[in-house]
Design a protein around this motif. Structure first.
Motif: not given
Length: 180
Positions: A75, A103-104, A106
């Motif tokens: 992430t 962030t995020g 993934d």
């Protein structure tokens, strides 16, 4: 300069236990400034994209940015982008760079990276190169991948990273080229 062709993503593994090192750049240490990046670019955790030799001098003046379509197996990830000048002998010299934290990561996302502004002339016969990696340590703190605060992180997680460059995900570096 044109639209990208269909292609699979380019991949590399970033390991914060062996972080991609900083070579040159804007730092207040002895080995800062303009440096040959050839050895750095041979690392498996650094991707490079290089133009054909330039047919004319090309002046880049102003804000440089990159839009990199990116995903990670974790992430939390960083995207580092460096603009380089490759001379006719094949040596790669840093011009400017920047890093953004995601962030995020993934999920496939467009990472916007603001590089340092520049005023630089790429000479005829030279090539423009872009490096993409996930760090420049110790200039930028290594991303542990765990989401923990950088200063107190205790877990270092390696991540598999992907850079996309197809028609649906047109990664690009935006250069303010001076005309005339």
């Amino acid at each position: 300069p044109g639209a990208p062709a269909e292609s699979p993503p380019d991949r590399y593994r970033y390991d914060p236990a062996d972080p991609t090192p900083a070579v040159g750049g804007a730092r207040m240490v002895r080995d800062s400034g303009r440096r040959d990046n050839t050895a750095l670019e041979a690392r498996p955790d650094v991707l490079t994209y290089t133009t054909a030799p330039l047919e004319a001098d090309t002046e880049v003046i102003g804000e440089v940015s990159a839009e990199i379509w990116f995903s990670s197996s974790l992430t939390h990830a960083d995207v580092f982008v460096r603009l380089c000048d490759v001379d006719p002998r094949g040596r790669s010299w840093n011009v400017c760079d920047g890093l953004t934290s995601l962030t995020g990561a993934d999920k496939v996302t467009r990472a916007t990276v603001r590089l340092w502004p520049t005023a630089y002339r790429f000479k005829r016969g030279h090539r423009i190169r872009v490096q993409v990696s996930s760090g420049a340590f110790p200039r930028y703190a290594r991303n542990p991948g765990s989401g923990e605060p950088l200063a107190t992180a205790t877990r270092l997680l390696a991540a598999d990273q992907a850079v996309y460059r197809d028609p649906a995900h047109p990664s690009a570096v935006i250069l303010p080229v001076r005309l005339g």
